[in-house]
Design a protein around this motif. Structure first.
Motif, mmCIF file in Angstrom:
data_model
loop_
_atom_site.group_PDB
_atom_site.id
_atom_site.type_symbol
_atom_site.label_atom_id
_atom_site.label_comp_id
_atom_site.label_asym_id
_atom_site.label_seq_id
_atom_site.Cartn_x
_atom_site.Cartn_y
_atom_site.Cartn_z
ATOM 1 N N LYS A 141 40.665 42.590 37.604
ATOM 2 C CA LYS A 141 39.407 41.942 37.226
ATOM 3 C C LYS A 141 38.950 40.999 38.338
ATOM 4 N N THR A 178 42.102 43.263 33.728
ATOM 5 C CA THR A 178 41.023 43.368 32.743
ATOM 6 C C THR A 178 41.489 43.198 31.302
ATOM 7 N N ASP A 197 43.249 40.794 30.216
ATOM 8 C CA ASP A 197 43.336 39.341 30.036
ATOM 9 C C ASP A 197 44.709 38.837 29.597
#
Length: 129
Positions: A56, A75, A77
Motif C-alpha cells: 500500500k 493493503t 492493513d
C-alpha cells in the motif's frame, strides 16, 4: 588372441545380464490413470482464497537515533514488511487487527503507525519525508 577371448567373454556376460534383467517381471506395469478426486465436490463448492496483500505504501523512515529503517505497509492493513537496512532481509510483521501495532513473530520488532508521516519503531519516533 587373448583380447578376442576377453571381448567374447565380456559380450557373453553382458548379454546374460541383460537377459536376466529382462526376465525379472513378466506382467506389464499398471498405472492408475483415473481422474477420480475424492475432494472434487468440496473443492468445487469452496470459497475462493482471499487475495494476497499488496504494498500500500513503502517508505524509508529516519528515527531519533539517526538510523534509517524501511517499512512496507500492505493493503490488508494488518501486514507490514520491515528492513533494518535497505539490503537486509525482510522481516514480516503482523497486527492482530487493524489499528494495532505490527509485531514480528519473535516479538523483537514492533511498529506502531502514528499520525501523518510518523511511526514508532521499538519505542522511538521515526519520520519519513
Amino acid at each position: 588372441m587373448k583380447t578376442l577371448r576377453t571381448r567374447t567373454t565380456l559380450a557373453v556376460a553382458l548379454g546374460a545380464a541383460v537377459l536376466a534383467l529382462a526376465a525379472c517381471k513378466k506382467e506389464p506395469e499398471t498405472m492408475n490413470t483415473g481422474t477420480v478426486d475424492p475432494m472434487a465436490a468440496e473443492l468445487a463448492n469452496a470459497a475462493p482464497p482471499p487475495p494476497l496483500p499488496m504494498i500500500k505504501s513503502s517508505h524509508p523512515y529516519r528515527c531519533k537515533d539517526n538510523s534509517l529503517i524501511y517499512v512496507d505497509f500492505m493493503t490488508d492493513d494488518v501486514s507490514a514488511n520491515f528492513k533494518a537496512k535497505q539490503e537486509a532481509p525482510i522481516t514480516p510483521l503482523k497486527a492482530p487487527e487493524k489499528g494495532k501495532p505490527f509485531v514480528s513473530a519473535d516479538g523483537k520488532t514492533t511498529i506502531t503507525a502514528g499520525e501523518g508521516n510518523t511511526i514508532t519503531f521499538n519505542g522511538q519516533s521515526c519520520k519519513f519525508g
